[in-house]
Design an enzyme around this catalytic site. Structure first.
Site, PDB file in Angstrom:
ATOM      1  N   SER A 128       0.829  -1.206   0.000  1.00 42.19           N
ATOM      2  CA  SER A 128       0.000   0.000   0.000  1.00 42.19           C
ATOM      3  C   SER A 128       0.863   1.256   0.000  1.00 42.19           C
ATOM      4  O   SER A 128       1.976   1.267   0.551  1.00 42.19           O
ATOM      5  CB  SER A 128      -0.893   0.012   1.244  1.00 42.19           C
ATOM      6  OG  SER A 128      -1.521   1.263   1.426  1.00 42.19           O
ATOM      7  N   TYR A 153      -2.203  -0.320   9.939  1.00 44.17           N
ATOM      8  CA  TYR A 153      -2.394  -0.862   8.591  1.00 44.17           C
ATOM      9  C   TYR A 153      -1.105  -0.739   7.787  1.00 44.17           C
ATOM     10  O   TYR A 153      -0.633  -1.703   7.172  1.00 44.17           O
ATOM     11  CB  TYR A 153      -3.535  -0.129   7.890  1.00 44.17           C
ATOM     12  CG  TYR A 153      -3.676  -0.468   6.427  1.00 44.17           C
ATOM     13  CD1 TYR A 153      -4.050  -1.752   6.025  1.00 44.17           C
ATOM     14  CD2 TYR A 153      -3.427   0.486   5.439  1.00 44.17           C
ATOM     15  CE1 TYR A 153      -4.171  -2.074   4.678  1.00 44.17           C
ATOM     16  CE2 TYR A 153      -3.546   0.178   4.095  1.00 44.17           C
ATOM     17  CZ  TYR A 153      -3.920  -1.111   3.722  1.00 44.17           C
ATOM     18  OH  TYR A 153      -4.028  -1.421   2.389  1.00 44.17           O
TER      19      TYR A 153
END
Length: 327
Positions: A128, A153
């Site tokens: 990501s 995350y």
């Protein structure tokens, strides 16, 4: 004929990749736990489309269940694995951190272990743009240091890259990490900006605009993401100077859009103005993302190029048709 295993096949990117491969008559094994992080009806709608293809095999299961993952590999012996299953979302990682450790760390470990004992020609996995945190150098390059994630995350995604490199070094697993930049498009995730804003605008509800609108995102249309992945499937990384086949790429539009411009374009296609509420930046959020895609261009002669106008037009066309009975 090669077999492709796509984890998170009922998810946004997983669905589009599976559909693209099935349209080429490839064999696709889809694996997904169909969790309720967002509306399962949307996941089932994606699955309904995929299950119309004869070459699609769906298995419901959880990556955190090592026995289920190993049984999957033992029975189907995939040639290429694309691990897109993960607990997504920066803000939700503050509310429910356990889900991120289970899916993104333990789940990915099980994928790596399965690839170790049931060798594959290539493992691709989702990372990501969140790994860049508050990096001030722009655009974000894969050569940048990313040792200071500002959300759990992001930390799990950076961990995935480290784990993949280690397994590539130890067990000769060719591995490619994909740092996605704010993906949007038809059948998208309801927790992402395009989906949230479209729904609230159509319902006449106010939309929250964080950091008082001073946000930039390298919005990337899903078809560009899929084209990028397809370019890489049959092209595992070359050996580096240490003899390891592991590499990470950015897949982003290489063109940050101001959040307020994004909203303006969305309003235009929806034919309705938003009720705008400005708010401070959320914990874990970054102010700007911007992908350096020089490696993509050099290695694959490819660069995402869908404009925000074209991408949002296609998204809105799908959204209005899909939700026509409730709008």
């Amino acid at each position: 004929m090669k077999k492709y295993l796509i984890t998170g096949a009922a998810g946004f990117i997983g669905f589009h990749l599976a559909k693209a491969l099935l349209n080429k008559n490839e064999i696709v094994i889809g694996f997904d736990n169909l969790n309720d992080y967002y509306d399962v009806t949307l996941k089932n709608g994606r699955l309904d489309i995929l299950q119309k293809f004869e070459n699609f095999i769906f298995i419901k299961g959880d990556l955190a269940d090592k026995e289920a993952v190993f049984e999957l590999f033992k029975e189907h012996r995939p040639d290429i694995v694309v691990n897109l299953a993960a607990q997504a979302g920066v803000r939700y990682s503050i509310e429910n951190p356990d889900a991120y450790i289970s899916a993104n760390i333990i789940g990915f470990f099980h994928i790596l272990e399965a690839c170790r004992f049931y060798p594959v020609t290539h493992l691709l996995y989702a990372s990501s743009s969140s790994v860049y945190g508050n990096n001030e150098k722009l655009p974000f390059s894969t050569s940048d240091m990313v040792d200071h994630p500002i959300s759990l995350y992001a930390a799990t995604k950076k961990s995935n890259e480290l784990m993949a490199y280690t397994y590539s070094h130890l067990y000769k697993i060719p591995a490619t990490g994909l740092r996605f930049f704010t993906v949007y498009g038809p059948f998208g995730r309801p927790d992402m900006a395009a989906f949230i804003f479209a729904g609230k605008i159509m319902r006449g509800e106010p939309i929250q605009i964080f950091n008082h609108g001073d946000m930039y995102r390298d919005f990337t249309y899903v078809d560009d993401i899929i084209a990028g992945i397809e370019n890489m499937l049959e092209a595992p990384p070359k050996f580096d100077e240490k003899g390891v086949q592991s590499k990470v790429y950015n897949i982003g539009n290489n063109n940050p859009e101001h959040l307020l411009h994004f909203i303006d374009v969305l309003e235009n296609y929806l034919g309705k103005k938003a009720i705008r509420e400005f708010a401070p930046i959320q914990p874990g959020d970054v102010q700007k993302t911007y992908a350096d895609v020089d490696d993509l261009i050099e290695d694959f002669d490819f660069k995402p190029n869908t404009s925000i106008e074209d991408g949002l037009r296609r998204f809105v066309e799908w959204y209005i048709e899909y939700y026509k009975d409730i709008l």
